[in-house]
Design an enzyme around this catalytic site. Structure first.
Site, PDB file in Angstrom:
ATOM      1  N   SER A  21       0.831  -1.207   0.000  1.00 14.25           N
ATOM      2  CA  SER A  21       0.000   0.000   0.000  1.00 14.25           C
ATOM      3  C   SER A  21       0.866   1.257   0.000  1.00 14.25           C
ATOM      4  O   SER A  21       1.893   1.332   0.676  1.00 14.25           O
ATOM      5  CB  SER A  21      -0.892  -0.006   1.247  1.00 14.25           C
ATOM      6  OG  SER A  21      -1.617   1.194   1.356  1.00 14.25           O
ATOM      7  N   GLY A  72       1.159  11.310   5.104  1.00 14.84           N
ATOM      8  CA  GLY A  72       0.042  11.668   5.972  1.00 14.84           C
ATOM      9  C   GLY A  72      -1.303  11.139   5.526  1.00 14.84           C
ATOM     10  O   GLY A  72      -2.346  11.750   5.804  1.00 14.84           O
ATOM     11  N   ASN A  99      -6.725  -1.332   1.895  1.00 14.36           N
ATOM     12  CA  ASN A  99      -6.012  -0.904   3.097  1.00 14.36           C
ATOM     13  C   ASN A  99      -6.797   0.256   3.709  1.00 14.36           C
ATOM     14  O   ASN A  99      -7.028   1.273   3.041  1.00 14.36           O
ATOM     15  CB  ASN A  99      -4.592  -0.471   2.738  1.00 14.36           C
ATOM     16  CG  ASN A  99      -3.791  -0.018   3.949  1.00 14.36           C
ATOM     17  OD1 ASN A  99      -4.084   0.998   4.563  1.00 14.36           O
ATOM     18  ND2 ASN A  99      -2.740  -0.768   4.261  1.00 14.36           N
ATOM     19  N   CYS A 130       0.688   3.555  10.787  1.00 18.77           N
ATOM     20  CA  CYS A 130       1.342   4.625  10.043  1.00 18.77           C
ATOM     21  C   CYS A 130       2.042   5.575  11.015  1.00 18.77           C
ATOM     22  O   CYS A 130       1.413   6.082  11.951  1.00 18.77           O
ATOM     23  CB  CYS A 130       0.323   5.395   9.213  1.00 18.77           C
ATOM     24  SG  CYS A 130       1.040   6.781   8.314  1.00 18.77           S
ATOM     25  N   LYS A 164      -1.570  -4.695   9.806  1.00 23.16           N
ATOM     26  CA  LYS A 164      -0.261  -4.153   9.459  1.00 23.16           C
ATOM     27  C   LYS A 164       0.336  -3.497  10.697  1.00 23.16           C
ATOM     28  O   LYS A 164      -0.200  -2.498  11.204  1.00 23.16           O
ATOM     29  CB  LYS A 164      -0.373  -3.144   8.314  1.00 23.16           C
ATOM     30  CG  LYS A 164       0.983  -2.705   7.769  1.00 23.16           C
ATOM     31  CD  LYS A 164       0.841  -1.959   6.459  1.00 23.16           C
ATOM     32  CE  LYS A 164       2.212  -1.689   5.844  1.00 23.16           C
ATOM     33  NZ  LYS A 164       2.110  -1.035   4.525  1.00 23.16           N
ATOM     34  N   THR A 192       6.823   1.311   8.277  1.00 22.71           N
ATOM     35  CA  THR A 192       8.095   2.033   8.263  1.00 22.71           C
ATOM     36  C   THR A 192       8.599   2.381   9.669  1.00 22.71           C
ATOM     37  O   THR A 192       7.838   2.442  10.627  1.00 22.71           O
ATOM     38  CB  THR A 192       7.956   3.339   7.457  1.00 22.71           C
ATOM     39  OG1 THR A 192       6.871   4.102   8.003  1.00 22.71           O
ATOM     40  CG2 THR A 192       7.690   3.037   5.995  1.00 22.71           C
ATOM     41  N   GLY A 243      12.261  -3.372   2.401  1.00 25.21           N
ATOM     42  CA  GLY A 243      13.524  -3.337   1.670  1.00 25.21           C
ATOM     43  C   GLY A 243      13.733  -4.420   0.641  1.00 25.21           C
ATOM     44  O   GLY A 243      14.861  -4.655   0.197  1.00 25.21           O
TER      45      GLY A 243
END
Length: 320
Positions: A21, A72, A99, A130, A164, A192, A243
């Site tokens: 996503s 964002g 998502n 997020c 997630k 992340t 990655g």
């Protein structure tokens, strides 16, 4: 040919190569590069109940072996997603996993119920991780809140649920257990890592929002470690993220315990990678003499040094 199909509890995919996503748009942008029907699944960018303008620019900055972003959750909202994109996505010949992100459990449930009305959608990925916004996505840092939102969405619709998870916690394993116990069909590991890039001459952060989320090859060893740790702690299937830019990266995630993988940042500089990896995976499985991709999942062995140390410890205990 080896079987590439994977079963993530209620979610069955024709192969384990997914696109993450936020890195593949709504697929239209990739029409010239990707054979959508070859993908295991496509996950479009995060959708929220109402439109979001996103964070102030700049929103991305390259780092050594990575990308720092602070988008964002910029999107036009759920209704616009359904009206403008969903039908086209469902006609691409591959599984589509929506998502979604909400500020609270009720918003996650409402979105799940609405999306479950559209036949053909393969599942939901809950973005509770997020790093660039505040609100509902903070659920991913608290086991109780994680379990609450996963269980509520699971009860509200029949679609397979993927949680997630964030790496920005002391123990991802604790959060993973909570999501697993609450009924998640799979876990996406990981979102992340929080990071910061600054311009020292201006005495300012480069990103408009300051802190962003780091992705790309720089985080692969960290993501692999988390996949390995969680795979030893829970039985819920894992989708490895972080990655991946080669078939060797895919194989590393598989042997560490991931049943599938998502290609993320690499899509920006190599948009054909995901479909290429599907072909390469079939070839390497044949070379390895595997009948199925599942034969490789979680097959990592302790290093020679670790085995010798364990044997020595056991011998010492026996002689006492």
């Amino acid at each position: 040919m080896p079987c590439l199909e994977v079963q993530l509890n209620r979610l069955r995919l024709k192969n384990p190569i997914l696109v993450a996503s936020g890195t593949f748009g709504y697929a239209r942008e990739m029409t010239a590069y990707a054979e959508f029907s070859q993908l295991g699944a496509l996950i479009p960018k995060t959708v929220t109940p109402l439109p979001r303008p996103g964070n102030p620019p700049p929103r991305t900055v390259e780092t050594p072996s990575g990308l720092l972003n602070s988008i964002g959750l910029d999107n036009d909202g759920l209704d616009a997603f359904i009206a403008k994109h969903l039908t086209a996505l469902l006609g691409l010949g591959t599984a589509v996993i929506a998502n979604i992100a909400g500020k609270n459990t009720a918003e996650f449930v409402q979105m799940a119920q609405k999306l479950s009305e559209y036949p053909g959608l393969a599942g939901l990925e809950l973005n509770i991780s997020c790093p660039n916004v505040s609100g509902g996505v903070d659920y991913g840092t608290n086991p109780k809140m994680t379990a609450e939102v996963v269980a509520a969405v699971r009860a509200a619709c029949d679609l397979p649920i993927i949680a997630k998870l964030t790496p920005n916690v002391t123990s991802v394993v604790e959060i993973a257990r909570a999501a697993s116990d609450a009924g998640a069909d799979a876990l996406s590991l990981v979102n992340t890592f929080q990071g910061l890039v600054v311009n020292w001459r201006k005495r300012q952060p480069v990103l408009g929002n300051g802190i962003g989320g780091l992705s790309g090859p720089a985080i692969k060893p960290l993501a692999l470690r988390i996949v390995w740790q969680v795979a030893q702690a829970v039985k819920t299937p894992i989708i490895g993220v972080g990655g991946i830019q080669s078939i060797d990266d895919v194989m590393e995630f598989l042997i560490c315990g991931a049943s599938a993988v998502q290609i993320g940042t690499a899509n920006f500089y190599n948009p054909t990678l995901a479909t290429t990896l599907v072909t390469q995976l079939a070839s390497i499985l044949e070379e390895e003499g595997c009948e199925s991709v599942t034969d490789l999942v979680g097959t990592i062995q302790p290093s020679t040094v670790a085995r010798l140390a364990a044997q020595s410890c056991q011998t010492a205990k026996s002689s006492v």
